[in-house]
Design a protein around this motif. Structure first.
Motif, PDB file in Angstrom:
ATOM      1  N   LEU A  34      35.699  41.258 -29.191  1.00  0.00           N
ATOM      2  CA  LEU A  34      34.279  41.340 -29.483  1.00  0.00           C
ATOM      3  C   LEU A  34      34.041  40.973 -30.944  1.00  0.00           C
ATOM      4  O   LEU A  34      34.681  41.520 -31.845  1.00  0.00           O
ATOM      5  CB  LEU A  34      33.772  42.762 -29.222  1.00  0.00           C
ATOM      6  CG  LEU A  34      33.946  43.287 -27.788  1.00  0.00           C
ATOM      7  CD1 LEU A  34      33.384  44.692 -27.668  1.00  0.00           C
ATOM      8  CD2 LEU A  34      33.277  42.360 -26.788  1.00  0.00           C
ATOM      9  N   ASN A  35      33.124  40.062 -31.169  1.00  0.00           N
ATOM     10  CA  ASN A  35      32.817  39.628 -32.531  1.00  0.00           C
ATOM     11  C   ASN A  35      31.992  40.672 -33.275  1.00  0.00           C
ATOM     12  O   ASN A  35      31.075  41.275 -32.721  1.00  0.00           O
ATOM     13  CB  ASN A  35      32.047  38.309 -32.504  1.00  0.00           C
ATOM     14  CG  ASN A  35      32.897  37.156 -32.003  1.00  0.00           C
ATOM     15  OD1 ASN A  35      34.118  37.194 -32.116  1.00  0.00           O
ATOM     16  ND2 ASN A  35      32.260  36.139 -31.462  1.00  0.00           N
ATOM     17  N   VAL A  36      32.326  40.877 -34.535  1.00  0.00           N
ATOM     18  CA  VAL A  36      31.582  41.770 -35.419  1.00  0.00           C
ATOM     19  C   VAL A  36      31.009  40.909 -36.552  1.00  0.00           C
ATOM     20  O   VAL A  36      31.721  40.087 -37.140  1.00  0.00           O
ATOM     21  CB  VAL A  36      32.488  42.869 -36.001  1.00  0.00           C
ATOM     22  CG1 VAL A  36      31.682  43.785 -36.920  1.00  0.00           C
ATOM     23  CG2 VAL A  36      33.109  43.685 -34.872  1.00  0.00           C
ATOM     24  N   TYR A  37      29.711  41.095 -36.828  1.00  0.00           N
ATOM     25  CA  TYR A  37      29.022  40.217 -37.776  1.00  0.00           C
ATOM     26  C   TYR A  37      28.552  40.983 -39.013  1.00  0.00           C
ATOM     27  O   TYR A  37      28.341  42.194 -38.979  1.00  0.00           O
ATOM     28  CB  TYR A  37      27.822  39.560 -37.094  1.00  0.00           C
ATOM     29  CG  TYR A  37      28.217  38.660 -35.944  1.00  0.00           C
ATOM     30  CD1 TYR A  37      28.600  37.342 -36.161  1.00  0.00           C
ATOM     31  CD2 TYR A  37      28.209  39.141 -34.635  1.00  0.00           C
ATOM     32  CE1 TYR A  37      28.968  36.515 -35.100  1.00  0.00           C
ATOM     33  CE2 TYR A  37      28.569  38.327 -33.572  1.00  0.00           C
ATOM     34  CZ  TYR A  37      28.946  37.010 -33.816  1.00  0.00           C
ATOM     35  OH  TYR A  37      29.314  36.199 -32.770  1.00  0.00           O
ATOM     36  N   LYS A  38      28.357  40.227 -40.074  1.00  0.00           N
ATOM     37  CA  LYS A  38      27.880  40.792 -41.331  1.00  0.00           C
ATOM     38  C   LYS A  38      26.412  41.159 -41.238  1.00  0.00           C
ATOM     39  O   LYS A  38      25.937  42.105 -41.883  1.00  0.00           O
ATOM     40  CB  LYS A  38      28.109  39.804 -42.470  1.00  0.00           C
ATOM     41  CG  LYS A  38      27.767  40.336 -43.851  1.00  0.00           C
ATOM     42  CD  LYS A  38      28.115  39.315 -44.929  1.00  0.00           C
ATOM     43  CE  LYS A  38      27.797  39.854 -46.315  1.00  0.00           C
ATOM     44  NZ  LYS A  38      28.127  38.863 -47.364  1.00  0.00           N
ATOM     45  N   GLU A  39      25.663  40.415 -40.412  1.00  0.00           N
ATOM     46  CA  GLU A  39      24.223  40.634 -40.289  1.00  0.00           C
ATOM     47  C   GLU A  39      23.847  41.005 -38.869  1.00  0.00           C
ATOM     48  O   GLU A  39      24.503  40.589 -37.905  1.00  0.00           O
ATOM     49  CB  GLU A  39      23.482  39.368 -40.709  1.00  0.00           C
ATOM     50  CG  GLU A  39      23.552  39.128 -42.209  1.00  0.00           C
ATOM     51  CD  GLU A  39      23.756  37.648 -42.547  1.00  0.00           C
ATOM     52  OE1 GLU A  39      23.106  37.201 -43.478  1.00  0.00           O
ATOM     53  OE2 GLU A  39      24.559  36.982 -41.879  1.00  0.00           O
ATOM     54  N   ALA A  40      22.788  41.791 -38.736  1.00  0.00           N
ATOM     55  CA  ALA A  40      22.354  42.273 -37.432  1.00  0.00           C
ATOM     56  C   ALA A  40      21.957  41.138 -36.503  1.00  0.00           C
ATOM     57  O   ALA A  40      22.008  41.279 -35.281  1.00  0.00           O
ATOM     58  CB  ALA A  40      21.178  43.238 -37.606  1.00  0.00           C
ATOM     59  N   ILE A  49      36.831  43.180 -32.640  1.00  0.00           N
ATOM     60  CA  ILE A  49      37.348  44.387 -32.012  1.00  0.00           C
ATOM     61  C   ILE A  49      38.139  43.937 -30.794  1.00  0.00           C
ATOM     62  O   ILE A  49      37.661  43.136 -29.996  1.00  0.00           O
ATOM     63  CB  ILE A  49      36.212  45.351 -31.622  1.00  0.00           C
ATOM     64  CG1 ILE A  49      35.522  45.864 -32.889  1.00  0.00           C
ATOM     65  CG2 ILE A  49      36.738  46.519 -30.795  1.00  0.00           C
ATOM     66  CD1 ILE A  49      34.302  46.707 -32.632  1.00  0.00           C
ATOM     67  N   ALA A  50      39.355  44.418 -30.677  1.00  0.00           N
ATOM     68  CA  ALA A  50      40.290  43.907 -29.681  1.00  0.00           C
ATOM     69  C   ALA A  50      39.739  43.991 -28.266  1.00  0.00           C
ATOM     70  O   ALA A  50      38.977  44.896 -27.918  1.00  0.00           O
ATOM     71  CB  ALA A  50      41.602  44.674 -29.770  1.00  0.00           C
ATOM     72  N   ALA A  51      40.135  43.019 -27.443  1.00  0.00           N
ATOM     73  CA  ALA A  51      39.767  43.024 -26.029  1.00  0.00           C
ATOM     74  C   ALA A  51      40.380  44.251 -25.350  1.00  0.00           C
ATOM     75  O   ALA A  51      41.360  44.818 -25.811  1.00  0.00           O
ATOM     76  CB  ALA A  51      40.257  41.748 -25.363  1.00  0.00           C
ATOM     77  N   GLY A  52      39.791  44.637 -24.244  1.00  0.00           N
ATOM     78  CA  GLY A  52      40.269  45.799 -23.501  1.00  0.00           C
ATOM     79  C   GLY A  52      39.148  46.784 -23.282  1.00  0.00           C
ATOM     80  O   GLY A  52      37.986  46.395 -23.124  1.00  0.00           O
ATOM     81  N   SER A  53      39.485  48.062 -23.263  1.00  0.00           N
ATOM     82  CA  SER A  53      38.471  49.093 -23.082  1.00  0.00           C
ATOM     83  C   SER A  53      38.729  50.213 -24.071  1.00  0.00           C
ATOM     84  O   SER A  53      39.859  50.444 -24.493  1.00  0.00           O
ATOM     85  CB  SER A  53      38.493  49.635 -21.655  1.00  0.00           C
ATOM     86  OG  SER A  53      39.756  50.207 -21.370  1.00  0.00           O
ATOM     87  N   GLY A  54      37.686  50.911 -24.452  1.00  0.00           N
ATOM     88  CA  GLY A  54      37.819  52.006 -25.412  1.00  0.00           C
ATOM     89  C   GLY A  54      36.469  52.437 -25.906  1.00  0.00           C
ATOM     90  O   GLY A  54      35.459  52.289 -25.208  1.00  0.00           O
TER      91      GLY A  54
END
Length: 246
Positions: A34-40, A49-54
């Motif tokens: 999952l991509n995490v960005y600097k801006e909303a 964030i790594a693939a999978g579940s959590g």
């Protein structure tokens, strides 16, 4: 042994039976990172964030379609479309400090990860003990699944050969019961191998029983094994209970 003792000592303090997350969080499942960005708005990727579940800790509001999140040292905005909330989505006050939220999330993350790792280790130990029992017994069998149609009813079942010998035939005796738990009929079936060492074999017999006998489920009464070297082994009573797996 020391490792097992440490985990058993640790579990009462982390609430093994049910871990309680006290910080705002969301669950996720994804086959890709999952991509995490600097801006909303989803601009300027700063991490993944790594693939999978959590779970992902929510540490602040984002735009209409995102939240500020923290996980595994990554802080940034992530789309709401990837997040699953239990109950209401979290809300934040104007005076909430992001730095304090991140620090609290980091502490909870450490507790959560300790819990998950301990649970995995206990599951591994439990599986190892189960496998040891099955290796000693020489066989495992699944519960017989129920199959029915307009004019037939039957079963599906699987066996794993944990012995050091090849299975030639499996003689399976099933008891069939109706919806009020009364025995309808018992029947013996011959299942043809070979089932090689440490291999699984599955069998389906849709027409094992007549469809008009009001059968609802089956129980295994006895299993007899004939190996290719001519030796035999029987499973019934208490020993049969130890080899039945989900």
């Amino acid at each position: 042994m020391k490792r097992i003792f440490f985990i058993l000592f640790l579990l009462p303090f982390i609430g093994f039976s049910q871990f309680k997350v006290t910080r705002p969080y969301a669950k996720y499942y994804s086959e890709v990172p999952l991509n995490v960005y600097k801006e909303a708005a989803g601009l300027n990727k700063i991490g993944e964030i790594a693939a999978g579940s959590g779970i992902i800790f929510i540490v602040g509001p984002g735009g209409v379609n995102s939240y500020l999140v923290y996980r595994k040292g990554v802080t940034g905005y992530i789309s709401k479309s990837h997040l699953l909330f239990e109950g209401k989505e979290p809300s934040f006050n104007e005076n909430d400090l992001v730095e304090a939220m991140i620090a609290a999330a980091k502490k909870q993350e450490e507790e959560y990860d300790t819990f998950i790792n301990a649970k995995k280790e206990l599951d591994r130990i439990d599986n190892a003990l189960k496998n040891k029992k099955l290796m000693k017994a020489g066989l495992s069998v699944t519960y017989p699944g129920y199959i029915d149609g307009d004019f037939y009813c039957g079963y599906e079942i699987s066996f794993t050969n944990y012995s050091s010998k090849i299975i030639k035939y499996i003689y399976l005796t099933l008891s069939a019961f109706n919806a009020v738990d009364d025995l309808v009929v018992s029947k013996r079936f011959t299942l043809v191998g070979p089932v090689n060492v440490m291999k699984e074999a599955s069998y389906i017999d849709k027409y094992a029983f007549s469809g008009n006998q009001a059968i609802s489920y089956f129980r295994i009464k006895k299993i007899e094994i004939l190996y290719t070297n001519g030796t035999r082994k029987e499973y019934s009573g208490e020993i049969l209970k130890t080899i039945i797996v989900d």
